[in-house]
Design a protein around this motif. Sequence first.
Motif, PDB file in Angstrom:
ATOM      1  N   PHE A 152       0.843  -1.203   0.000  1.00  0.00           N
ATOM      2  CA  PHE A 152       0.000   0.000   0.000  1.00  0.00           C
ATOM      3  C   PHE A 152       0.877   1.251   0.000  1.00  0.00           C
ATOM      4  N   ASN A 153       1.875   1.274   0.883  1.00  0.00           N
ATOM      5  CA  ASN A 153       2.731   2.463   0.993  1.00  0.00           C
ATOM      6  C   ASN A 153       3.546   2.712  -0.269  1.00  0.00           C
ATOM      7  N   GLU A 154       3.994   1.640  -0.919  1.00  0.00           N
ATOM      8  CA  GLU A 154       4.741   1.802  -2.176  1.00  0.00           C
ATOM      9  C   GLU A 154       3.832   2.397  -3.249  1.00  0.00           C
ATOM     10  N   LEU A 155       2.604   1.868  -3.357  1.00  0.00           N
ATOM     11  CA  LEU A 155       1.652   2.417  -4.332  1.00  0.00           C
ATOM     12  C   LEU A 155       1.367   3.891  -4.035  1.00  0.00           C
TER      13      LEU A 155
ATOM     14  N   GLY B 245      -6.675   7.785   1.836  1.00  0.00           N
ATOM     15  CA  GLY B 245      -8.102   7.624   1.518  1.00  0.00           C
ATOM     16  C   GLY B 245      -8.369   7.536   0.031  1.00  0.00           C
ATOM     17  N   ASN B 246      -7.693   8.375  -0.745  1.00  0.00           N
ATOM     18  CA  ASN B 246      -7.883   8.379  -2.188  1.00  0.00           C
ATOM     19  C   ASN B 246      -7.448   7.047  -2.787  1.00  0.00           C
TER      20      ASN B 246
ATOM     21  N   HIS C 107      -9.836   3.713  -4.577  1.00  0.00           N
ATOM     22  CA  HIS C 107      -9.581   3.160  -5.915  1.00  0.00           C
ATOM     23  C   HIS C 107      -9.191   1.681  -5.839  1.00  0.00           C
ATOM     24  N   LEU C 108      -8.414   1.322  -4.819  1.00  0.00           N
ATOM     25  CA  LEU C 108      -8.062  -0.088  -4.638  1.00  0.00           C
ATOM     26  C   LEU C 108      -9.309  -0.914  -4.343  1.00  0.00           C
ATOM     27  N   ASN C 109     -10.231  -0.355  -3.582  1.00  0.00           N
ATOM     28  CA  ASN C 109     -11.483  -1.039  -3.269  1.00  0.00           C
ATOM     29  C   ASN C 109     -12.283  -1.316  -4.546  1.00  0.00           C
ATOM     30  N   THR C 110     -12.341  -0.346  -5.436  1.00  0.00           N
ATOM     31  CA  THR C 110     -13.048  -0.528  -6.712  1.00  0.00           C
ATOM     32  C   THR C 110     -12.424  -1.672  -7.508  1.00  0.00           C
TER      33      THR C 110
ATOM     34  N   LYS D 274      -5.981  -8.582  -5.801  1.00  0.00           N
ATOM     35  CA  LYS D 274      -6.150  -9.378  -4.594  1.00  0.00           C
ATOM     36  C   LYS D 274      -5.353  -8.704  -3.480  1.00  0.00           C
ATOM     37  N   VAL D 275      -5.905  -8.715  -2.285  1.00  0.00           N
ATOM     38  CA  VAL D 275      -5.258  -8.081  -1.136  1.00  0.00           C
ATOM     39  C   VAL D 275      -4.680  -9.158  -0.232  1.00  0.00           C
ATOM     40  N   GLN D 276      -3.457  -8.936   0.220  1.00  0.00           N
ATOM     41  CA  GLN D 276      -2.838  -9.830   1.194  1.00  0.00           C
ATOM     42  C   GLN D 276      -2.417  -8.993   2.390  1.00  0.00           C
ATOM     43  N   LYS D 277      -2.869  -9.413   3.567  1.00  0.00           N
ATOM     44  CA  LYS D 277      -2.492  -8.700   4.795  1.00  0.00           C
ATOM     45  C   LYS D 277      -1.618  -9.622   5.640  1.00  0.00           C
TER      46      LYS D 277
END
Length: 98
Positions: A32-35, A44-45, A49-52, A60-63
């Motif tokens: 996230f921080n790199e993006l 927030g912005n 967009h990632l949510n969309t 795909k999200v990996q936590k």
Amino acid sequence: MINPIGALNKIFDSRIRLGVMSILVVNDSVSFNELKQMLELTDGNLASHLNTLEQAEYIKVQKAFIGRKTNTTYLITELGKQAFKAHLDALEKMIKGI
């Protein structure tokens, strides 16, 4: 005459989502921080967009935890790769056809 924008993917209308996909298509995963840094966005912005893109199943999200901090990374899905390639192909055809 065929509609030159008919084959474009509406999800990629946003320059931010276009940027996210461009970064993810050439990287295995990006945090996230790199993006956020690469695209020069607020939390927030970028998150909206990632949510969309996630809702469309293009990413795909990996936590994971690194020490006590969460580290969220994003990867492009196969569907995302196909959709992005189709969008770029449509852009190219549109440009060549004008």
